[in-house]
Design a protein around this motif. Structure first.
Motif, PDB file in Angstrom:
ATOM      1  N   TYR A  47     -67.246  22.744   1.589  1.00 34.36           N
ATOM      2  CA  TYR A  47     -67.728  24.066   1.245  1.00 34.36           C
ATOM      3  C   TYR A  47     -67.980  24.167  -0.278  1.00 34.36           C
ATOM      4  CZ  TYR A  47     -68.546  28.993   1.908  1.00 34.36           C
ATOM      5  OH  TYR A  47     -69.137  30.232   1.954  1.00 34.36           O
ATOM      6  N   GLY A  48     -68.607  23.121  -0.810  1.00 37.58           N
ATOM      7  CA  GLY A  48     -68.956  23.106  -2.236  1.00 37.58           C
ATOM      8  C   GLY A  48     -68.035  22.263  -3.094  1.00 37.58           C
ATOM      9  N   LEU A  49     -66.789  22.095  -2.632  1.00 37.55           N
ATOM     10  CA  LEU A  49     -65.838  21.350  -3.461  1.00 37.55           C
ATOM     11  C   LEU A  49     -65.949  19.846  -3.202  1.00 37.55           C
ATOM     12  CD1 LEU A  49     -64.272  24.237  -2.633  1.00 37.55           C
ATOM     13  CD2 LEU A  49     -62.665  23.277  -4.265  1.00 37.55           C
ATOM     14  N   ASP A  50     -65.798  19.067  -4.265  1.00 39.73           N
ATOM     15  CA  ASP A  50     -66.050  17.635  -4.164  1.00 39.73           C
ATOM     16  C   ASP A  50     -64.823  16.776  -4.428  1.00 39.73           C
ATOM     17  OD1 ASP A  50     -65.981  18.218  -7.041  1.00 39.73           O
ATOM     18  OD2 ASP A  50     -66.617  16.141  -7.263  1.00 39.73           O
TER      19      ASP A  50
ATOM     20  N   LEU B   5     -63.254  23.690   4.885  1.00 36.88           N
ATOM     21  CA  LEU B   5     -62.420  23.183   3.794  1.00 36.88           C
ATOM     22  C   LEU B   5     -61.390  22.224   4.360  1.00 36.88           C
ATOM     23  CD1 LEU B   5     -62.022  26.600   2.049  1.00 36.88           C
ATOM     24  CD2 LEU B   5     -62.760  24.545   0.831  1.00 36.88           C
ATOM     25  N   ALA B   6     -61.281  21.064   3.735  1.00 33.35           N
ATOM     26  CA  ALA B   6     -60.332  20.066   4.216  1.00 33.35           C
ATOM     27  C   ALA B   6     -59.444  19.601   3.075  1.00 33.35           C
ATOM     28  CB  ALA B   6     -61.089  18.883   4.809  1.00 33.35           C
ATOM     29  N   ALA B   7     -58.226  19.183   3.434  1.00 29.84           N
ATOM     30  CA  ALA B   7     -57.328  18.603   2.438  1.00 29.84           C
ATOM     31  C   ALA B   7     -57.467  17.093   2.516  1.00 29.84           C
ATOM     32  CB  ALA B   7     -55.896  19.029   2.718  1.00 29.84           C
ATOM     33  N   LEU B   8     -57.638  16.464   1.367  1.00 29.34           N
ATOM     34  CA  LEU B   8     -57.761  15.004   1.349  1.00 29.34           C
ATOM     35  C   LEU B   8     -56.390  14.381   1.564  1.00 29.34           C
ATOM     36  CD1 LEU B   8     -60.130  13.685  -1.432  1.00 29.34           C
ATOM     37  CD2 LEU B   8     -60.562  14.010   0.999  1.00 29.34           C
ATOM     38  N   GLU B   9     -56.384  13.299   2.333  1.00 32.22           N
ATOM     39  CA  GLU B   9     -55.144  12.549   2.536  1.00 32.22           C
ATOM     40  C   GLU B   9     -55.281  11.204   1.843  1.00 32.22           C
ATOM     41  OE1 GLU B   9     -53.763  13.959   6.890  1.00 32.22           O
ATOM     42  OE2 GLU B   9     -55.862  13.427   6.735  1.00 32.22           O
ATOM     43  N   GLU B  10     -54.189  10.524   1.681  1.00 29.62           N
ATOM     44  CA  GLU B  10     -54.165   9.235   0.961  1.00 29.62           C
ATOM     45  C   GLU B  10     -55.286   8.290   1.430  1.00 29.62           C
ATOM     46  OE1 GLU B  10     -52.734   7.750  -2.267  1.00 29.62           O
ATOM     47  OE2 GLU B  10     -51.688   9.454  -1.352  1.00 29.62           O
TER      48      GLU B  10
ATOM     49  N   THR C 282     -74.262  41.552 -12.721  1.00 25.05           N
ATOM     50  CA  THR C 282     -74.743  40.274 -13.226  1.00 25.05           C
ATOM     51  C   THR C 282     -73.744  39.234 -12.743  1.00 25.05           C
ATOM     52  OG1 THR C 282     -75.801  41.252 -15.160  1.00 25.05           O
ATOM     53  CG2 THR C 282     -75.250  38.908 -15.285  1.00 25.05           C
ATOM     54  N   VAL C 283     -74.156  38.487 -11.724  1.00 25.55           N
ATOM     55  CA  VAL C 283     -73.275  37.496 -11.123  1.00 25.55           C
ATOM     56  C   VAL C 283     -73.460  36.171 -11.854  1.00 25.55           C
ATOM     57  CG1 VAL C 283     -72.753  36.229  -8.991  1.00 25.55           C
ATOM     58  CG2 VAL C 283     -73.404  38.640  -8.873  1.00 25.55           C
ATOM     59  N   ILE C 284     -72.349  35.619 -12.331  1.00 28.22           N
ATOM     60  CA  ILE C 284     -72.405  34.318 -13.008  1.00 28.22           C
ATOM     61  C   ILE C 284     -71.492  33.354 -12.261  1.00 28.22           C
ATOM     62  CG2 ILE C 284     -72.010  33.043 -15.158  1.00 28.22           C
ATOM     63  CD1 ILE C 284     -74.134  35.123 -15.606  1.00 28.22           C
ATOM     64  N   ALA C 285     -72.077  32.319 -11.673  1.00 29.39           N
ATOM     65  CA  ALA C 285     -71.287  31.366 -10.893  1.00 29.39           C
ATOM     66  C   ALA C 285     -71.008  30.121 -11.721  1.00 29.39           C
ATOM     67  CB  ALA C 285     -72.030  30.987  -9.623  1.00 29.39           C
ATOM     68  N   ILE C 286     -69.814  29.584 -11.543  1.00 27.67           N
ATOM     69  CA  ILE C 286     -69.417  28.382 -12.265  1.00 27.67           C
ATOM     70  C   ILE C 286     -69.718  27.172 -11.376  1.00 27.67           C
ATOM     71  CG2 ILE C 286     -67.512  27.181 -13.411  1.00 27.67           C
ATOM     72  CD1 ILE C 286     -66.210  30.001 -13.815  1.00 27.67           C
ATOM     73  N   MET C 287     -70.730  26.429 -11.768  1.00 27.78           N
ATOM     74  CA  MET C 287     -71.200  25.282 -10.996  1.00 27.78           C
ATOM     75  C   MET C 287     -70.276  24.082 -11.166  1.00 27.78           C
ATOM     76  SD  MET C 287     -73.943  25.912  -9.272  1.00 27.78           S
ATOM     77  CE  MET C 287     -73.178  27.468  -8.796  1.00 27.78           C
ATOM     78  N   THR C 288     -70.263  23.126 -10.260  1.00 23.66           N
ATOM     79  CA  THR C 288     -71.078  23.066  -9.059  1.00 23.66           C
ATOM     80  C   THR C 288     -70.265  23.496  -7.835  1.00 23.66           C
ATOM     81  OG1 THR C 288     -72.277  21.210 -10.022  1.00 23.66           O
ATOM     82  CG2 THR C 288     -72.570  21.531  -7.680  1.00 23.66           C
ATOM     83  N   GLY C 289     -68.965  23.536  -7.998  1.00 23.78           N
ATOM     84  CA  GLY C 289     -68.092  23.785  -6.842  1.00 23.78           C
ATOM     85  C   GLY C 289     -68.320  25.107  -6.144  1.00 23.78           C
ATOM     86  N   SER C 290     -68.839  26.117  -6.886  1.00 21.62           N
ATOM     87  CA  SER C 290     -68.972  27.448  -6.281  1.00 21.62           C
ATOM     88  C   SER C 290     -70.315  27.660  -5.598  1.00 21.62           C
ATOM     89  CB  SER C 290     -68.776  28.522  -7.353  1.00 21.62           C
ATOM     90  OG  SER C 290     -69.856  28.527  -8.254  1.00 21.62           O
ATOM     91  N   ILE C 291     -71.130  26.611  -5.507  1.00 21.76           N
ATOM     92  CA  ILE C 291     -72.521  26.781  -5.053  1.00 21.76           C
ATOM     93  C   ILE C 291     -72.616  27.369  -3.637  1.00 21.76           C
ATOM     94  CG2 ILE C 291     -72.713  24.336  -4.289  1.00 21.76           C
ATOM     95  CD1 ILE C 291     -75.620  24.433  -5.339  1.00 21.76           C
TER      96      ILE C 291
END
Ligand code: 5GP
Ligand code: MG
Length: 175
Positions: free
Chosen positions: A149-152, A163-168, A31-40
């Motif tokens: 990749y899902g992360l906001d 996946l990217a790292a945000l800069e100033e 039973t897979v339970i995903a934590i939304m929304t970042g893991s979509i």
């Protein structure tokens, strides 16, 4: 924005995580339970690489911050599945302080599943404030704010395939 993990690196890592899960959960219906929304996006890729009988549900967490105190975490489980007596696999995007996953595990534990394991795509090094650790981790990354990749960031960038790292200079308003 600087690319931290490429599309190919993400897929290679998910292949390894999926193999590991398949080997250790050997044929058990999950039973897979995903934590939304970042893991979509992670959920969509991981579940298609898991050749196991499974049901998929989601929960959403949000934390309301007041003043300097850490936000109280609320969990919306309207779209979760019954977990009693089931082998549960929790899926989240990133393990940072660890409070989110710990709270969700506490909540699910009260519903008396047979077992609970957790898989995260990312673990931020040196940030953990809880003793538990996820059972499956895609990448360990340095302490940077990552998107894609899902992360906001303010609900944007979820559709980036890497996946990217945000800069100033990226901290602008998209409203
Ligand atoms: P924790 O409760 O482990 O501190 O935080 C987990 C949640 O915070 C993740 O599910 C994710 O939604 C959010 N989060 C933590 N670090 C980052 C980050 O670097 N980028 C983004 N977009 N979200 C993050
Ligand atoms: Mg999250």
């Amino acid at each position: 924005m600087k690319i931290l993990v490429t599309e190919q690196q993400i897929q290679d890592s998910i292949n390894k995580v999926a193999e590991d899960i398949r080997a250790r959960e050997a044929g058990k219906p999950l039973t897979v339970i995903a934590i939304m929304t970042g893991s979509i996006v992670f959920l969509a890729d991981l579940m298609r690489k898991l050749d196991l009988p499974m049901r998929v549900g989601v929960v959403q967490t949000s934390s309301y911050k007041g003043g300097t105190t850490r936000g109280t975490l609320t969990i919306n489980s309207d779209m979760m599945l019954d977990v009693e007596g089931r082998d549960v696999l929790l899926v989240d995007d990133i393990f940072d302080t660890g409070h989110t996953l710990e709270k969700v595990i506490e909540m699910i534990d009260e519903l008396r599943p047979k077992s609970i394991k957790s898989a995260v795509l990312l673990l931020k090094r040196g940030r953990q404030e809880v003793t538990m650790r996820p059972d499956y981790v895609g990448f360990e990354i340095p302490d940077e704010f990552v998107v894609g990749y899902g992360l906001d960031y303010r609900d944007m960038y979820r559709n980036l395939p890497y996946l990217a790292a945000l800069e100033e200079s990226d901290l602008v308003d998209h409203a």
